[in-house]
Design a protein around this motif. Sequence first.
Motif, PDB file in Angstrom:
ATOM      1  N   GLU A   1       3.455   2.437  -9.784  1.00  0.00           N
ATOM      2  CA  GLU A   1       4.719   1.867  -9.331  1.00  0.00           C
ATOM      3  C   GLU A   1       4.620   0.362  -9.194  1.00  0.00           C
ATOM      4  O   GLU A   1       5.544  -0.374  -9.521  1.00  0.00           O
ATOM      5  CB  GLU A   1       5.118   2.473  -7.973  1.00  0.00           C
TER       6      GLU A   1
ATOM      7  N   LYS B   1      -4.991  -3.715 -10.085  1.00  0.00           N
ATOM      8  CA  LYS B   1      -6.175  -3.154  -9.427  1.00  0.00           C
ATOM      9  C   LYS B   1      -6.936  -4.212  -8.652  1.00  0.00           C
ATOM     10  O   LYS B   1      -7.355  -3.977  -7.518  1.00  0.00           O
ATOM     11  CB  LYS B   1      -7.116  -2.524 -10.454  1.00  0.00           C
TER      12      LYS B   1
ATOM     13  N   MET C   1       2.675  -1.585 -10.860  1.00  0.00           N
ATOM     14  CA  MET C   1       2.632  -2.165 -12.191  1.00  0.00           C
ATOM     15  C   MET C   1       4.048  -2.326 -12.727  1.00  0.00           C
ATOM     16  O   MET C   1       4.406  -3.349 -13.309  1.00  0.00           O
ATOM     17  CB  MET C   1       1.836  -1.230 -13.101  1.00  0.00           C
ATOM     18  N   GLU C   2       4.879  -1.326 -12.513  1.00  0.00           N
ATOM     19  CA  GLU C   2       6.258  -1.374 -12.970  1.00  0.00           C
ATOM     20  C   GLU C   2       7.040  -2.453 -12.242  1.00  0.00           C
ATOM     21  O   GLU C   2       7.759  -3.225 -12.841  1.00  0.00           O
ATOM     22  CB  GLU C   2       6.951  -0.027 -12.692  1.00  0.00           C
TER      23      GLU C   2
ATOM     24  N   ASP D   1       5.537  -6.066 -12.897  1.00  0.00           N
ATOM     25  CA  ASP D   1       5.505  -6.451 -14.298  1.00  0.00           C
ATOM     26  C   ASP D   1       4.203  -7.176 -14.671  1.00  0.00           C
ATOM     27  O   ASP D   1       4.208  -8.190 -15.354  1.00  0.00           O
ATOM     28  CB  ASP D   1       6.720  -7.353 -14.606  1.00  0.00           C
ATOM     29  N   VAL D   2       3.082  -6.627 -14.176  1.00  0.00           N
ATOM     30  CA  VAL D   2       1.790  -7.170 -14.585  1.00  0.00           C
ATOM     31  C   VAL D   2       0.937  -6.007 -15.063  1.00  0.00           C
ATOM     32  O   VAL D   2       1.279  -4.853 -14.878  1.00  0.00           O
ATOM     33  CB  VAL D   2       1.041  -7.879 -13.427  1.00  0.00           C
ATOM     34  N   GLY D   3      -0.192  -6.345 -15.681  1.00  0.00           N
ATOM     35  CA  GLY D   3      -1.039  -5.308 -16.244  1.00  0.00           C
ATOM     36  C   GLY D   3      -1.826  -4.563 -15.172  1.00  0.00           C
ATOM     37  O   GLY D   3      -1.951  -4.992 -14.042  1.00  0.00           O
ATOM     38  N   MET D   4      -2.394  -3.428 -15.580  1.00  0.00           N
ATOM     39  CA  MET D   4      -3.124  -2.567 -14.650  1.00  0.00           C
ATOM     40  C   MET D   4      -4.331  -3.264 -14.043  1.00  0.00           C
ATOM     41  O   MET D   4      -4.603  -3.147 -12.857  1.00  0.00           O
ATOM     42  CB  MET D   4      -3.561  -1.292 -15.381  1.00  0.00           C
ATOM     43  N   ALA D   5      -5.053  -4.010 -14.851  1.00  0.00           N
ATOM     44  CA  ALA D   5      -6.267  -4.652 -14.333  1.00  0.00           C
ATOM     45  C   ALA D   5      -5.932  -5.622 -13.213  1.00  0.00           C
ATOM     46  O   ALA D   5      -6.616  -5.682 -12.185  1.00  0.00           O
ATOM     47  CB  ALA D   5      -6.999  -5.371 -15.468  1.00  0.00           C
TER      48      ALA D   5
ATOM     49  N   MET E   1      -4.951  -5.223  -5.535  1.00  0.00           N
ATOM     50  CA  MET E   1      -4.973  -4.178  -4.511  1.00  0.00           C
ATOM     51  C   MET E   1      -6.349  -4.058  -3.878  1.00  0.00           C
ATOM     52  O   MET E   1      -6.467  -3.802  -2.692  1.00  0.00           O
ATOM     53  CB  MET E   1      -4.556  -2.828  -5.107  1.00  0.00           C
TER      54      MET E   1
ATOM     55  N   LEU F   1       0.814  -1.210   0.000  1.00  0.00           N
ATOM     56  CA  LEU F   1       0.000   0.000   0.000  1.00  0.00           C
ATOM     57  C   LEU F   1       0.846   1.257   0.000  1.00  0.00           C
ATOM     58  O   LEU F   1       0.327   2.340  -0.223  1.00  0.00           O
ATOM     59  CB  LEU F   1      -0.939  -0.007   1.209  1.00  0.00           C
ATOM     60  N   SER F   2       2.149   1.110   0.235  1.00  0.00           N
ATOM     61  CA  SER F   2       2.991   2.305   0.192  1.00  0.00           C
ATOM     62  C   SER F   2       3.447   2.640  -1.208  1.00  0.00           C
ATOM     63  O   SER F   2       4.216   3.558  -1.400  1.00  0.00           O
ATOM     64  CB  SER F   2       4.227   2.116   1.067  1.00  0.00           C
ATOM     65  N   LEU F   3       3.005   1.870  -2.172  1.00  0.00           N
ATOM     66  CA  LEU F   3       3.364   2.169  -3.548  1.00  0.00           C
ATOM     67  C   LEU F   3       2.113   2.566  -4.308  1.00  0.00           C
ATOM     68  O   LEU F   3       1.041   2.040  -4.056  1.00  0.00           O
ATOM     69  CB  LEU F   3       3.965   0.919  -4.216  1.00  0.00           C
ATOM     70  N   THR F   4       2.280   3.470  -5.248  1.00  0.00           N
ATOM     71  CA  THR F   4       1.113   3.829  -6.061  1.00  0.00           C
ATOM     72  C   THR F   4       0.864   2.715  -7.076  1.00  0.00           C
ATOM     73  O   THR F   4       1.728   1.873  -7.301  1.00  0.00           O
ATOM     74  CB  THR F   4       1.358   5.135  -6.822  1.00  0.00           C
ATOM     75  N   GLU F   5      -0.305   2.731  -7.687  1.00  0.00           N
ATOM     76  CA  GLU F   5      -0.647   1.638  -8.599  1.00  0.00           C
ATOM     77  C   GLU F   5       0.309   1.562  -9.778  1.00  0.00           C
ATOM     78  O   GLU F   5       0.663   0.474 -10.248  1.00  0.00           O
ATOM     79  CB  GLU F   5      -2.079   1.805  -9.095  1.00  0.00           C
TER      80      GLU F   5
END
Lengths: 348, 367
Positions: free
Chosen positions: B37, B50, B39-40, B43-47, B53, B31-35
């Motif tokens: 970050e 999300k 993702m980077e 190495d997985v996709g945004m969906a 998380m 939770l200390s990383l933004t979405e």
Amino acid sequence: MEVGMLPISASKRGKLLAAGYTSLHSISRASASQLATDIEVSQDEACEILKYASQTSALDPSIGNSNTSNLYGGQTAWTMLNEEKFNTRITTSCVDLDNILGGGITCKEVTELGGVPGIGKTQIGIQLAVNVQIPLEYGGLGGKAIYIDTEGSFMVERVLQIAEACIEDMSEYSHHFHNNVQDCEVKMHPNSILENIFYFRVCSYTEQIALVNYLDKFIEEHKDVKIIIIDSVTFHFRQDFEDMALRTRLLNEMALKLMKLARKFCSAVVLLNQVTTKYIEGSYQLTLALGDSWSHSCTNRIILFWNGDERHAYIDKSPSLKSASAAYSVTTRGIRNSNSSCKRIKMV
Amino acid sequence: MANKLIKQMGLPNSIANIFTARNIITAKDALSLTEFELMEQLDVGMAEVKSAMAHISEVVCPPCQTALLLMEQRVRDERSAGHLPTRLRGLDEALCGGLPFGVVTELVGPAGIGKTQFCLKLSLLASLPANCGGLDGRVIYIDVESKFSSRRLIQIGIENFPEIFLKKGMAQEMAGRIVILRPTSLSEFTESLHHVQVSLLQKQVKLLIIDSMAALVLGEHDCGASRQQALGWHVSFIKSLAEFSRIPIVVTNQVRSQIGDEPLTFSFQARSHSIKKEDRAAYDSHLVAALGINWAHAVTIRLVLEARSGQRFIKLAKSPISPPLAFPFNITSSGLVLLDDDGIEMKGSEINTIHCQGQKALFNSEW
């Protein structure tokens, strides 16, 4: 507007670039199977990439999409104006304060309220949590409230006091406007007001972020929530946070998520903030906490301060409200008008 | 909650393993990383990020209660609905029964005004049996400046509750419930706090008094960031102690002189010309509470003790349940006694200013 904008994993992006797909245009012209062989992914993954590419390219006018009025996710200013007319507002129970706010706290927007300790931030928060429940017949929203407490200043006895006073005011109001005695029986009981306030006690910034993430699902299940109050948004971010850059990033992301929640569910978001001292122009001055980047995050910003013997609220930042200050007072019945003799609203 | 391990949260194995592989072990790390970050890093996709998380947030998120449930719980489970009666009628009425459980109450005032006297009485009240209005429990008194006087404690006890204290063995039992710790440095204090946390769970501790917080913090660090940070940690810890064990915690604070004559204002406020210059008599000194504005925000209830024109006042300067009231008081052989239970309502700058009239007036007490 390039491949870097696609919401896919970094390694896939790397593969696309290595295979020569440097723009979205080039991706969207390829077929799924061609893409799959070129970058060595499965057919399904290639289809997904194509889908993302076409979605994203719809936003870019340079790709020659003639249908400009239906930009993905966009609205014209005219439609927004018509919608805003129906934007409901939540009264603060103080007429002067409502007047400078244009009727009350606006739904669909994030409002920040900050002030010195003891000025009445929690009191306004509790008053709003009660006022959002005023039924539609009395000019309210008839909604429920979410109260996120990070400091432990939510006192149930006080909520009960304010709820009882609100119900008394409502029955007095109906006495004036209805002749039939039976009609003006207010069917609310203070306990039902208490029941409609969802309370979360947050003990660390991790829980705060997790809760804001979870609110999306929670409000889906409780669609009548019309206000989210965070009291205070500052507390956990002020205690032993070493990495300030990280703090700014997390706060920004939290603010964006809250704005999204406000718009999606047409509810108001009220964030209560603390103050700190800052050395400006040769002297120490008060300013709201969390730094300069945070001050950009909220749509509206209201500062509560002592003006002589009275509590005042000043609109520090708002895209649509004029800069003005109004006096209010905190009584046993909650937030009410200040009863000083000079009750003019001071235009700054 | 924040330190919960991600692999124990019921996420699908594929994604849970990716988190561990990238060294994101606890919920706090994630939770200390933004979405973006995440993702980077993963190495997985945004969906996928999300949904992972959303799942983690739901697990870590605190439980939801309604205000009604809270009230019913307090009324049902706690004595006097969650308040420690102080036996000062005006103050108890203003605070809906007494010092509330689960929050930090601060006592601030100049030296010799009566803060320690008040603390002694409170520790006695917490140890009394329930039929006398006490909490029937143990008290932990952290005495930094060696001001605790057992003799005075027994004297207050005998004056206020003669029927208990003059009975054989009762004085010993009551006094036996009060444990005094004397840390001599901030690090010792921190250690004692950890021990206190353990005893709170095991024994029947019903009140924690820290006398005084300012002496610990101000002696240690230089001004500025390191002191703020140390204080910040202690503030959160003490507050969470109060919350989890649902006990009142009373902390005393010192005063210091204010830099400059004018109160701090916001940048949009008109400059000082319109502020009334009060007629400051020569012997009044201009004081503010020590420990800074961050501390002032963190305490829930602030009781200011001051002396004005020869009369001492106890002011309810910050409280979420009552208006700012000032009660005149005196210190007698039975401790603090209010002279007027109705209280005077204060406004504006009066609420937070602390008056202290020269040494003479303060030593003119009756006992």
